[in-house]
Design a protein around this motif. Structure first.
Motif, mmCIF file in Angstrom:
data_model
loop_
_atom_site.group_PDB
_atom_site.id
_atom_site.type_symbol
_atom_site.label_atom_id
_atom_site.label_comp_id
_atom_site.label_asym_id
_atom_site.label_seq_id
_atom_site.Cartn_x
_atom_site.Cartn_y
_atom_site.Cartn_z
ATOM 1 N N SER A 200 39.500 75.197 -72.787
ATOM 2 C CA SER A 200 40.802 74.597 -72.447
ATOM 3 C C SER A 200 41.061 73.279 -73.164
ATOM 4 C CB SER A 200 40.918 74.394 -70.926
ATOM 5 O OG SER A 200 40.924 75.628 -70.250
ATOM 6 N N PHE A 201 40.594 73.170 -74.389
ATOM 7 C CA PHE A 201 40.706 71.884 -75.092
ATOM 8 C C PHE A 201 42.141 71.501 -75.429
ATOM 9 C CE2 PHE A 201 39.408 74.979 -78.484
ATOM 10 C CZ PHE A 201 40.549 74.958 -79.264
ATOM 11 N N THR A 202 43.105 72.417 -75.275
ATOM 12 C CA THR A 202 44.508 72.079 -75.568
ATOM 13 C C THR A 202 45.296 71.627 -74.348
ATOM 14 O OG1 THR A 202 45.312 74.329 -75.177
ATOM 15 C CG2 THR A 202 44.569 73.801 -77.426
ATOM 16 N N ASN A 203 44.735 71.782 -73.170
ATOM 17 C CA ASN A 203 45.507 71.548 -71.942
ATOM 18 C C ASN A 203 45.179 70.189 -71.341
ATOM 19 O OD1 ASN A 203 46.745 71.621 -69.398
ATOM 20 N ND2 ASN A 203 46.424 73.827 -69.200
ATOM 21 N N ARG A 204 46.160 69.292 -71.350
ATOM 22 C CA ARG A 204 45.937 67.931 -70.850
ATOM 23 C C ARG A 204 45.560 67.894 -69.369
ATOM 24 N NH1 ARG A 204 50.074 67.537 -74.537
ATOM 25 N NH2 ARG A 204 49.781 66.017 -76.227
ATOM 26 N N GLU A 205 45.892 68.940 -68.611
ATOM 27 C CA GLU A 205 45.561 68.966 -67.191
ATOM 28 C C GLU A 205 44.116 69.390 -66.933
ATOM 29 O OE1 GLU A 205 48.388 71.270 -65.045
ATOM 30 O OE2 GLU A 205 50.090 70.019 -65.627
ATOM 31 N N ALA A 206 43.426 69.853 -67.961
ATOM 32 C CA ALA A 206 42.031 70.268 -67.806
ATOM 33 C C ALA A 206 41.142 69.022 -67.815
ATOM 34 C CB ALA A 206 41.633 71.226 -68.927
ATOM 35 N N ASP A 207 40.737 68.583 -66.616
ATOM 36 C CA ASP A 207 39.982 67.338 -66.494
ATOM 37 C C ASP A 207 38.541 67.552 -66.041
ATOM 38 O OD1 ASP A 207 40.355 68.135 -63.885
ATOM 39 O OD2 ASP A 207 41.508 66.361 -63.279
ATOM 40 N N GLY A 208 38.090 68.798 -66.029
ATOM 41 C CA GLY A 208 36.732 69.091 -65.617
ATOM 42 C C GLY A 208 36.563 69.295 -64.134
ATOM 43 N N SER A 209 37.633 69.122 -63.332
ATOM 44 C CA SER A 209 37.499 69.244 -61.881
ATOM 45 C C SER A 209 37.302 70.687 -61.439
ATOM 46 C CB SER A 209 38.714 68.632 -61.185
ATOM 47 O OG SER A 209 39.912 69.273 -61.603
ATOM 48 N N LEU A 210 37.904 71.638 -62.149
ATOM 49 C CA LEU A 210 37.724 73.038 -61.809
ATOM 50 C C LEU A 210 36.329 73.518 -62.190
ATOM 51 C CD1 LEU A 210 38.999 75.680 -60.751
ATOM 52 C CD2 LEU A 210 39.734 76.145 -63.095
ATOM 53 N N MET A 211 35.875 73.071 -63.353
ATOM 54 C CA MET A 211 34.557 73.417 -63.868
ATOM 55 C C MET A 211 34.234 72.388 -64.950
ATOM 56 S SD MET A 211 33.360 77.005 -65.665
ATOM 57 C CE MET A 211 33.997 77.969 -64.278
ATOM 58 N N PRO A 212 32.989 71.902 -65.018
ATOM 59 C CA PRO A 212 32.692 70.851 -66.006
ATOM 60 C C PRO A 212 33.031 71.228 -67.445
ATOM 61 C CG PRO A 212 30.922 71.008 -64.405
ATOM 62 C CD PRO A 212 31.854 72.159 -64.121
ATOM 63 N N GLY A 213 32.962 72.512 -67.778
ATOM 64 C CA GLY A 213 33.219 72.928 -69.153
ATOM 65 C C GLY A 213 34.670 73.187 -69.476
ATOM 66 N N ILE A 214 35.573 72.980 -68.499
ATOM 67 C CA ILE A 214 37.005 73.181 -68.724
ATOM 68 C C ILE A 214 37.646 71.804 -68.812
ATOM 69 C CG2 ILE A 214 39.143 74.116 -67.760
ATOM 70 C CD1 ILE A 214 37.563 76.340 -66.523
ATOM 71 N N ILE A 215 37.836 71.341 -70.062
ATOM 72 C CA ILE A 215 38.251 69.947 -70.233
ATOM 73 C C ILE A 215 39.030 69.758 -71.534
ATOM 74 C CG2 ILE A 215 36.095 69.227 -71.373
ATOM 75 C CD1 ILE A 215 36.316 66.654 -69.560
ATOM 76 N N TYR A 216 40.061 68.962 -71.455
ATOM 77 C CA TYR A 216 40.911 68.658 -72.606
ATOM 78 C C TYR A 216 40.127 67.853 -73.648
ATOM 79 C CZ TYR A 216 44.857 66.618 -75.202
ATOM 80 O OH TYR A 216 45.737 66.218 -76.180
ATOM 81 N N HIS A 217 40.421 68.125 -74.930
ATOM 82 C CA HIS A 217 39.786 67.382 -76.025
ATOM 83 C C HIS A 217 40.871 67.077 -77.057
ATOM 84 C CE1 HIS A 217 36.895 66.762 -79.469
ATOM 85 N NE2 HIS A 217 36.326 66.063 -78.503
ATOM 86 N N ALA A 218 41.387 65.858 -77.009
ATOM 87 C CA ALA A 218 42.565 65.495 -77.802
ATOM 88 C C ALA A 218 42.384 65.712 -79.306
ATOM 89 C CB ALA A 218 42.956 64.049 -77.512
ATOM 90 N N PRO A 219 41.254 65.311 -79.914
ATOM 91 C CA PRO A 219 41.147 65.529 -81.361
ATOM 92 C C PRO A 219 41.241 67.007 -81.742
ATOM 93 C CG PRO A 219 39.469 63.990 -80.614
ATOM 94 C CD PRO A 219 40.091 64.578 -79.391
ATOM 95 N N THR A 220 40.616 67.871 -80.945
ATOM 96 C CA THR A 220 40.646 69.302 -81.253
ATOM 97 C C THR A 220 42.007 69.905 -80.967
ATOM 98 O OG1 THR A 220 38.286 69.465 -80.838
ATOM 99 C CG2 THR A 220 39.522 71.518 -80.794
ATOM 100 N N ASP A 221 42.690 69.418 -79.944
ATOM 101 C CA ASP A 221 44.059 69.853 -79.684
ATOM 102 C C ASP A 221 44.914 69.597 -80.931
ATOM 103 O OD1 ASP A 221 46.456 70.618 -78.519
ATOM 104 O OD2 ASP A 221 46.669 68.779 -77.344
ATOM 105 N N ALA A 222 44.856 68.399 -81.465
ATOM 106 C CA ALA A 222 45.666 68.051 -82.637
ATOM 107 C C ALA A 222 45.251 68.848 -83.872
ATOM 108 C CB ALA A 222 45.557 66.551 -82.912
ATOM 109 N N ARG A 223 43.957 68.957 -84.099
ATOM 110 C CA ARG A 223 43.476 69.649 -85.303
ATOM 111 C C ARG A 223 43.777 71.145 -85.255
ATOM 112 N NH1 ARG A 223 37.767 66.357 -84.976
ATOM 113 N NH2 ARG A 223 38.476 64.468 -86.073
#
Length: 238
Positions: A200-223
């Motif tokens: 879920s590296f493109t989703n700003r709402e993915a903050d790791g609360s649902l699962m530690p591995g589900i988390i936004y990553h801004a550089p990869t979203d842009a790239r």
């Protein structure tokens, strides 16, 4: 741009998509956008509008039908599990969105597709289906395996996979199996694995609360978005 709901059907199932049409004289190339496990929501709609800003007519598809939003993660996982176990059903549902967009007067008949998480695996199933009218697909952090793998010469769409190299939901053997499948299918497939990115590296709402591995990553979203833009502009619609 013009924003509107687009009602279409897969057999008896009504689907309610989110259509974004660019300003200016059309028709335009079309891109289907497929949502995550949570149903058609803000993320996929926003991406459809970003595509319209780039000059594509974009349809955020409603894969679940009736714009259903699951009440909780177990319900969402049950829905996508059923679709993932029945690739022909998933391909038909995604294909209905392709047909609806292709038939719209703002579309020039050329179609691509992108998807996120569950949507990423869905557009890969579209590619596996061999539809000649789907010219290119982009999977963002989608599952890569399928119970209905492609066959030699069966994939006609160009494929771009944007994958989080540290995604705990897509293990290394699934990635290597996918690459072997694409090799055997003689598919035109390019895969980018972004270190530091998880699911879920493109989703700003993915903050790791649902699962530690589900988390936004801004550089990869842009790239990954930049990679998609170049892929569509230079290789699919260029």
């Amino acid at each position: 741009m013009k924003i509107e709901d687009l009602v279409y059907h897969d057999g008896d199932q009504t689907c309610i998509g989110h259509l974004a049409v660019p300003d200016g004289d059309g028709p335009f190339p079309g891109v289907v956008v497929v949502h995550e496990a949570w149903g058609l929501g803000a993320h996929a709609m926003e991406r459809a509008e970003k595509l319209a800003a780039l000059g594509y007519v974009a349809l955020a598809a409603d894969i679940f039908g009736d714009r259903k939003i699951p009440a909780n993660p177990p319900e969402a996982f049950a829905i996508i599990g059923d679709f993932r176990a029945n690739p022909d059903r998933l391909r038909a549902r995604a294909g209905a969105a392709v047909d609806a967009l292709k038939a719209h007067p703002a579309c020039d008949g050329r179609i691509g597709a992108i998807g996120f998480c569950f949507g990423g695996s869905t557009v890969l199933e579209l590619a596996r289906s061999g539809r000649a009218d789907v010219l290119g697909v982009v999977s963002f952090h989608g599952a890569l395996g399928s119970p209905g793998p492609s066959t030699s010469g069966g994939v006609t769409a160009k494929i771009l996979v944007c994958h989080g190299a540290d995604d705990p939901l897509v293990p290394a053997d699934e990635l290597s199996g996918f690459l072997a499948e694409m090799r055997e299918a003689k598919a035109d497939c390019q895969t980018i694995a972004y270190t530091g990115a998880m699911h879920s590296f493109t989703n700003r709402e993915a903050d790791g609360s649902l699962m530690p591995g589900i988390i936004y990553h801004a550089p990869t979203d842009a790239r990954s978005w930049a990679a998609m833009k170049a892929f569509f502009a230079d290789e699919v619609f260029g």
